[in-house]
Design a protein around this motif. Structure first.
Motif, PDB file in Angstrom:
ATOM      1  N   PRO A  86       0.818  -1.232   0.000  1.00  0.00           N
ATOM      2  CA  PRO A  86       0.000   0.000   0.000  1.00  0.00           C
ATOM      3  C   PRO A  86       0.852   1.282   0.000  1.00  0.00           C
ATOM      4  N   GLU A  87       1.956   1.284   0.714  1.00  0.00           N
ATOM      5  CA  GLU A  87       2.843   2.463   0.744  1.00  0.00           C
ATOM      6  C   GLU A  87       3.473   2.699  -0.621  1.00  0.00           C
ATOM      7  N   ILE A  88       3.905   1.640  -1.279  1.00  0.00           N
ATOM      8  CA  ILE A  88       4.495   1.774  -2.615  1.00  0.00           C
ATOM      9  C   ILE A  88       3.452   2.278  -3.603  1.00  0.00           C
ATOM     10  N   GLU A  89       2.252   1.745  -3.525  1.00  0.00           N
ATOM     11  CA  GLU A  89       1.189   2.213  -4.419  1.00  0.00           C
ATOM     12  C   GLU A  89       0.865   3.685  -4.170  1.00  0.00           C
ATOM     13  N   ARG A  90       0.906   4.114  -2.923  1.00  0.00           N
ATOM     14  CA  ARG A  90       0.659   5.523  -2.593  1.00  0.00           C
ATOM     15  C   ARG A  90       1.720   6.414  -3.235  1.00  0.00           C
ATOM     16  N   LEU A  91       2.982   6.016  -3.136  1.00  0.00           N
ATOM     17  CA  LEU A  91       4.074   6.805  -3.721  1.00  0.00           C
ATOM     18  C   LEU A  91       3.932   6.887  -5.237  1.00  0.00           C
ATOM     19  N   ILE A  92       3.580   5.770  -5.862  1.00  0.00           N
ATOM     20  CA  ILE A  92       3.408   5.747  -7.313  1.00  0.00           C
ATOM     21  C   ILE A  92       2.228   6.631  -7.719  1.00  0.00           C
ATOM     22  N   GLU A  93       1.119   6.525  -7.013  1.00  0.00           N
ATOM     23  CA  GLU A  93      -0.056   7.346  -7.315  1.00  0.00           C
ATOM     24  C   GLU A  93       0.272   8.834  -7.222  1.00  0.00           C
ATOM     25  N   ALA A  99       2.948   2.297 -13.665  1.00  0.00           N
ATOM     26  CA  ALA A  99       3.758   1.269 -13.031  1.00  0.00           C
ATOM     27  C   ALA A  99       3.137  -0.101 -13.252  1.00  0.00           C
ATOM     28  N   LEU A 100       3.977  -1.103 -13.115  1.00  0.00           N
ATOM     29  CA  LEU A 100       3.549  -2.497 -13.063  1.00  0.00           C
ATOM     30  C   LEU A 100       4.190  -3.069 -11.812  1.00  0.00           C
TER      31      LEU A 100
END
Length: 116
Positions: A86-93, A99-100
């Motif tokens: 979830p933290e990585i997805e937040r940074l990408i968003e 991203a993949l």
């Protein structure tokens, strides 16, 4: 030290030009997961690739910036890897980049620091 166990390998495919608050996204991700106590990460710069947009990015002598593919590989226990997604997805968003993210089971044969 020889350590044999199973774990998870998380791979994040992003672009070299992806930024988070002006900093390279890959650097922000690696710094953040280190703060979270993850076992290890490696950033790999590709020489050519394409993603969901089907635009080929490749290194050329004439290009100053080719937005080359970046792969971040992260290995740790399943529990720790699942907790950071979830933290990585937040940074990408927040970066606005594409991203993949993939996840696979791995067998860890050895995990130990070097002499340096």
């Amino acid at each position: 030290m020889r350590v044999e166990s199973t774990g998870k390998l998380l791979r994040i495919f992003i672009g070299e030009d992806d930024r988070y608050e002006g900093k390279p996204l890959f650097e922000v991700i690696v710094k953040r997961i280190r703060e979270l106590g993850i076992a290890g990460a490696t950033v790999i710069r590709g020489i050519e690739g394409y993603g969901a947009g089907s635009v080929i990015h490749k290194l050329s002598l004439l290009d100053l910036s080719a937005d080359l593919p970046i792969v971040i590989e992260i290995v740790d226990s399943e529990e720790k890897i699942l907790s950071i997604i979830p933290e990585i997805e937040r940074l990408i968003e927040k970066s606005g980049g594409g991203a993949l993210i993939t996840l696979e089971k791995v067998e860890v044969i050895r995990y130990s620091p070097g002499k340096g």
